[in-house]
Design a protein around this motif. Sequence first.
Motif, PDB file in Angstrom:
ATOM      1  N   ALA A 104       0.871  -1.173   0.000  1.00 41.47           N
ATOM      2  CA  ALA A 104       0.000   0.000   0.000  1.00 41.47           C
ATOM      3  C   ALA A 104       0.905   1.219   0.000  1.00 41.47           C
ATOM      4  O   ALA A 104       1.917   1.235   0.708  1.00 41.47           O
ATOM      5  CB  ALA A 104      -0.877   0.013   1.242  1.00 41.47           C
ATOM      6  N   ALA A 105       0.577   2.200  -0.825  1.00 46.81           N
ATOM      7  CA  ALA A 105       1.414   3.404  -0.880  1.00 46.81           C
ATOM      8  C   ALA A 105       0.551   4.647  -1.055  1.00 46.81           C
ATOM      9  O   ALA A 105      -0.533   4.588  -1.654  1.00 46.81           O
ATOM     10  CB  ALA A 105       2.419   3.305  -2.024  1.00 46.81           C
ATOM     11  N   VAL A 106       1.042   5.747  -0.516  1.00 45.78           N
ATOM     12  CA  VAL A 106       0.396   7.046  -0.680  1.00 45.78           C
ATOM     13  C   VAL A 106       1.219   7.840  -1.689  1.00 45.78           C
ATOM     14  O   VAL A 106       2.402   8.079  -1.465  1.00 45.78           O
ATOM     15  CB  VAL A 106       0.350   7.818   0.658  1.00 45.78           C
ATOM     16  CG1 VAL A 106      -0.355   9.158   0.470  1.00 45.78           C
ATOM     17  CG2 VAL A 106      -0.337   6.986   1.729  1.00 45.78           C
ATOM     18  N   LEU A 107       0.583   8.195  -2.809  1.00 49.27           N
ATOM     19  CA  LEU A 107       1.283   8.916  -3.868  1.00 49.27           C
ATOM     20  C   LEU A 107       0.879  10.378  -3.862  1.00 49.27           C
ATOM     21  O   LEU A 107      -0.302  10.707  -3.729  1.00 49.27           O
ATOM     22  CB  LEU A 107       0.940   8.318  -5.242  1.00 49.27           C
ATOM     23  CG  LEU A 107       1.172   6.822  -5.420  1.00 49.27           C
ATOM     24  CD1 LEU A 107       0.927   6.432  -6.879  1.00 49.27           C
ATOM     25  CD2 LEU A 107       2.566   6.419  -4.975  1.00 49.27           C
ATOM     26  N   GLU A 108       1.882  11.241  -4.040  1.00 45.93           N
ATOM     27  CA  GLU A 108       1.628  12.679  -4.060  1.00 45.93           C
ATOM     28  C   GLU A 108       2.020  13.249  -5.425  1.00 45.93           C
ATOM     29  O   GLU A 108       3.112  12.992  -5.922  1.00 45.93           O
ATOM     30  CB  GLU A 108       2.456  13.339  -2.956  1.00 45.93           C
ATOM     31  CG  GLU A 108       2.166  14.814  -2.786  1.00 45.93           C
ATOM     32  CD  GLU A 108       3.008  15.404  -1.645  1.00 45.93           C
ATOM     33  OE1 GLU A 108       2.791  15.035  -0.486  1.00 45.93           O
ATOM     34  OE2 GLU A 108       3.898  16.213  -1.955  1.00 45.93           O
ATOM     35  N   LYS A 109       1.102  13.976  -6.006  1.00 43.62           N
ATOM     36  CA  LYS A 109       1.369  14.678  -7.265  1.00 43.62           C
ATOM     37  C   LYS A 109       0.179  15.599  -7.505  1.00 43.62           C
ATOM     38  O   LYS A 109      -0.927  15.324  -7.025  1.00 43.62           O
ATOM     39  CB  LYS A 109       1.467  13.667  -8.418  1.00 43.62           C
ATOM     40  CG  LYS A 109       2.013  14.240  -9.722  1.00 43.62           C
ATOM     41  CD  LYS A 109       2.071  13.217 -10.852  1.00 43.62           C
ATOM     42  CE  LYS A 109       2.738  13.823 -12.067  1.00 43.62           C
ATOM     43  NZ  LYS A 109       2.780  12.916 -13.200  1.00 43.62           N
ATOM     44  N   GLU A 110       0.386  16.675  -8.251  1.00 46.88           N
ATOM     45  CA  GLU A 110      -0.732  17.500  -8.679  1.00 46.88           C
ATOM     46  C   GLU A 110      -1.693  16.592  -9.449  1.00 46.88           C
ATOM     47  O   GLU A 110      -1.249  15.837 -10.337  1.00 46.88           O
ATOM     48  CB  GLU A 110      -0.157  18.608  -9.590  1.00 46.88           C
ATOM     49  CG  GLU A 110      -1.105  19.736  -9.910  1.00 46.88           C
ATOM     50  CD  GLU A 110      -1.421  20.620  -8.714  1.00 46.88           C
ATOM     51  OE1 GLU A 110      -0.535  20.828  -7.867  1.00 46.88           O
ATOM     52  OE2 GLU A 110      -2.579  21.082  -8.629  1.00 46.88           O
ATOM     53  N   ASN A 111      -2.967  16.627  -9.105  1.00 49.44           N
ATOM     54  CA  ASN A 111      -3.952  15.819  -9.834  1.00 49.44           C
ATOM     55  C   ASN A 111      -3.670  14.320  -9.726  1.00 49.44           C
ATOM     56  O   ASN A 111      -3.833  13.565 -10.695  1.00 49.44           O
ATOM     57  CB  ASN A 111      -3.922  16.223 -11.312  1.00 49.44           C
ATOM     58  CG  ASN A 111      -5.289  16.422 -11.871  1.00 49.44           C
ATOM     59  OD1 ASN A 111      -6.285  15.985 -11.270  1.00 49.44           O
ATOM     60  ND2 ASN A 111      -5.378  17.047 -13.019  1.00 49.44           N
TER      61      ASN A 111
END
Length: 149
Positions: A67-74
């Motif tokens: 499980a991972a939390v991804l960060e990026k615009e949109n």
Amino acid sequence: MLIKPNAVKNGFAHEIFLMVHNHGFKILAQKKLQLSEREAQAFYRVHAGKPFFQGLVEFMTSGPIYAAVLEKENAVAEWRTLMGATDPAKAAEGTVRKKYAESVQHNAVHGSDSDENALNEIFFFFSAREIVNAGGDIYQLHDILKNEQ
Ligand code: IDP
Ligand code: MG
């Protein structure tokens, strides 16, 4: 996002995380775990009653996942684009599912379908403390959601 048991078993987790990184996502937090039956049923509750539900639960509990939390615009839309269509036969060239999915069910990765569900899914797997300690801003996550409403 999740890396599903087939992709982990086949040793593709590292390559998938590399694709994620190379497409400009920050991997804010990640963990390896194995879902219990109750957890898988709860996570996929929107699909309860569908013909593939029981098979999906059996598959998702069959081995470790990431499980991972991804960060990026949109991020939600961007990750769904990189992930590719649910059915790998319909997934575009260069997508994760085109490369690593074996079938509609064994399709290598999961992605949230809205910011609201992303927030719910993040907190299904990670505590607020874990997100904060990883350098994430849980309050920003809530604010993004508020601004959409
Ligand atoms: P998504 O993962 O692309 O968002 P959903 O429609 O939300 O697709 O379905 C959730 C998961 O359920 C899929 O990723 C896949 O593993 C499984 N699934 C969906 N439709 C089928 C099907 O027709 N047969 C078997 N498994 C399915
Ligand atoms: Mg979905």
